[in-house]
Design a protein around this motif. Structure first.
Motif, short mmCIF file in Angstrom:
data_model
loop_
_atom_site.label_atom_id
_atom_site.label_comp_id
_atom_site.label_asym_id
_atom_site.label_seq_id
_atom_site.Cartn_x
_atom_site.Cartn_y
_atom_site.Cartn_z
N ALA A 169 -38.63 -13.27 56.55
CA ALA A 169 -39.55 -13.51 55.99
C ALA A 169 -40.74 -12.46 55.96
O ALA A 169 -40.73 -11.92 57.05
CB ALA A 169 -40.31 -15.01 56.17
N SER A 199 -40.86 -21.86 61.79
CA SER A 199 -41.32 -21.39 60.71
C SER A 199 -42.82 -21.00 60.19
O SER A 199 -43.03 -20.58 59.03
CB SER A 199 -40.59 -22.06 59.63
OG SER A 199 -40.83 -23.22 59.56
N ALA A 253 -42.58 -17.97 55.44
CA ALA A 253 -41.08 -18.54 55.55
C ALA A 253 -41.12 -19.99 55.14
O ALA A 253 -40.19 -20.34 54.41
CB ALA A 253 -40.85 -18.38 57.19
N GLU A 273 -40.71 -20.31 51.48
CA GLU A 273 -39.17 -20.51 50.90
C GLU A 273 -38.36 -21.49 51.36
O GLU A 273 -37.51 -22.05 50.93
CB GLU A 273 -38.42 -19.09 51.55
CG GLU A 273 -39.45 -17.70 51.08
CD GLU A 273 -38.51 -16.59 51.81
OE1 GLU A 273 -37.20 -16.72 51.46
OE2 GLU A 273 -39.09 -15.60 51.89
N THR A 277 -33.44 -16.53 57.28
CA THR A 277 -34.70 -16.51 56.08
C THR A 277 -36.18 -16.44 56.81
O THR A 277 -36.97 -15.74 56.49
CB THR A 277 -34.58 -17.93 55.68
OG1 THR A 277 -33.23 -18.19 54.87
CG2 THR A 277 -35.86 -18.21 54.54
#
Length: 546
Positions: free
Chosen positions: A348, A252, A262, A265, A344
């Motif tokens: 992103a 991420s 990313a 979040e 996710t």
């Protein structure tokens, strides 16, 4: 195994021992104290790679050690040779880089009356992991064996004082036999594992934070298996970049100051953070804001690193790979959470989606970095300096499969990235090596462009030239609303580079970077210096805080 010959001296024995330890290159600078040692290189299989300043020589060895994942060797002369090299040694110490530094010294009898006398072990004690001196030729095998062992097992620089009379003396009769200790992959404690598994079983938003220790343990595949099973993003520290390819669906991005979208979040709601070979420093946690409410499971081989910045719920002294594999075997799979985390990350935005500032005759440093990243191979070795330039490769340069990023992030040493890049290029000539630096940082080691030319090292030197000590300038404007001693007129870096025999180009737009592809296609043998005239008002990502 090294055996003494009839004409062998202490110097030749030292060099044969270094070779027997698996080292093929020695970095450094010749001086009165180590001249005999370096002369003996003529009869050695070792290659001597000389820098133009001692700090740079040590940082070249640093880049060599990080690239080969083993001990590097550097030699300096006494007194000013060691003091000049001290900044590079301290940087390696903070970053746990194994280097054996052979400091040539005045003969034992005249040591304290020498013009350049210095108590080298005492001077270097705060900036190295172990210090020693060779008092007689007969003790060379014992001292060197211990020095290499300490460098490996403590993962840091070791200072070995080698007086000239020891260098010139007949070699010892004792046979030198390396005794490398295999890596100690410490098993996790069963009770600590139980506690960690219990925390993970109750977690709604587990995350992984991987650092340099995960890199050194080659824990990438283990982290991937854990993350995919439990459903956790793999965030990294700056040092952890490259532990897995950043194209992996669960990677991420960077955590903390240079936070990826990313992670912005995914990390704020973390209730359990599995911290693997990393410290929860200010830059990694946004100065305590991240993971403040999370139960931390911290895994590290060094007990002193655990709880350095934040008390963990579970502190586990263990090898990163072995501990993560043990956790993966015992946790329950959560495929729904894994799918949600993967989506996710995939959805992103990129950090550059909002575009870059445009100005005639200058380029946004973020855009410059993105464009350069796209023009070099995914497996490039990237070195990063300190200052305002630090944040741009952290956010905008992609690290692909087998790519590496070398950062001096624990001491903030200006002038690190160019010599480290040269050391990395000397170690991996088949790789493309990119050095990110600022104009202020480069001016501290600019003579090492000549080293790159002389040694035939085609490093790409990317100068984010904001005509200032950028990070200081931005802080001054924020705090004092004025600038003092932080701005200056830019040097003509292209003319300087060409004067040294390197190639150079001014970059003021993305199109100017086409020169990189031409350079790489030309089978180059000298550095390419890119003078990117960046927009000085653009501060590095994440600023403030510092």
């Amino acid at each position: 195994m090294v055996e003494s010959g009839p004409e062998a001296t202490g110097s030749s024995y030292v060099l044969d021992a270094v070779s027997a330890e698996g080292v093929d290159s020695v970095f450094g600078i010749i001086g009165e104290g180590n001249a005999h040692l370096i002369d003996s290189l003529n009869e050695s299989d070792l290659t001597f790679k000389q820098a133009r300043h001692e700090q740079a020589a040590v940082s070249m060895a640093d880049g060599h050690a990080r690239t080969r994942h083993g001990v590097a060797v550097c030699t300096l002369t006494h007194g000013p040779g060691l003091t000049n090299g001290a900044t590079g040694i301290a940087a390696a110490d903070r970053d746990n880089v194994p280097i054996v530094v052979l400091v040539g010294d005045t003969g034992i009898a005249g040591r304290e009356t020498s013009l350049q006398y210095l108590d080298h072990p005492a001077f270097s004690k705060p900036i190295s992991t172990y210090q020693t001196r060779i008092e007689t030729a007969e003790t060379i095998p014992e001292v060197l064996s211990r020095a290499f062992d300490r460098a490996r097992t403590r993962s840091g620089p070791v200072i070995v004082e080698v007086p000239t009379d020891v260098q010139e003396a007949p070699a010892p009769e004792a046979t030198y036999t390396p005794v490398p200790r295999p890596r100690q992959r410490i098993a996790p404690d069963a009770d600590r594992l139980d506690e960690a598994v219990e925390l993970l079983a109750e977690a709604d938003h587990p995350v992984v934070l991987a650092g340099g220790g995960a890199m050194r343990s080659n824990a990438g595949d283990a982290l991937a298996g854990f993350a995919e099973k439990v459903g956790a993003p793999i965030a990294t520290t700056y040092f952890g970049r490259g532990v897995l390819s950043e194209s992996h669906p669960f990677v991420s991005g960077i955590s903390g100051t240079f936070m990826s979208p990313a992670n912005d979040e995914l990390l704020w709601d973390a209730d359990v953070a599995v911290v693997v070979g990393a410290r929860l420093s200010g830059k990694t946690t946004r100065y305590g804001e991240l993971y403040a409410d999370a139960d931390v499971i911290q895994i590290d081989t060094n007990e002193e690193s655990i709880a350095t910045h934040q008390l963990p719920a579970v502190g586990m002294v263990a090898d990163a790979r072995r501990a993560v594999e043990a956790l993966t075997d015992r946790i329950k799979a959560n495929p729904d959470r894994a799918t949600a985390v993967e989506e996710t990350i995939a959805e992103a935005p990129f950090p550059w989606d909002d575009g870059f500032e445009q100005r005639p005759d200058e380029i946004d440093p973020g855009e410059f970095t993105v464009e350069l990243s796209e023009r070099v191979p995914d497996d490039a070795i990237v070195t990063v300096d300190s200052g305002n330039n630090t944040g741009f490769p952290a956010v905008f340069h992609d690290i692909g499969e087998d790519g590496t990023m070398l950062v001096n992030g624990n001491f903030g040493t200006m002038g690190y990235s160019l010599p480290a890049a040269l050391g990395a290029q000397a170690t991996a000539p088949e790789k493309t090596v990119v050095c990110y630096t600022g104009d202020g940082a480069l001016l501290q080691v600019i003579q090492e462009i000549e080293t790159g030319v002389r040694l035939g090292l085609p490093v790409i030197v990317a100068i984010l030239n904001d005509r200032s000590y950028g990070i200081i300038r931005h802080r001054q404007n924020m705090i004092y609303e004025r600038e003092t001693a932080s701005t200056y007129d830019s040097a003509d870096f292209v003319q300087i580079a060409e004067g040294f025999g390197a190639e150079g180009a001014v970059v003021r737009s993305p199109e100017d970077l086409d020169v990189v592809e031409e350079f790489l296609d030309s089978d180059p043998e000298v550095p390419l210096v890119l003078d990117a005239r960046t927009i000085p008002e653009v501060s590095r990502p994440g600023f403030p805080p510092y």
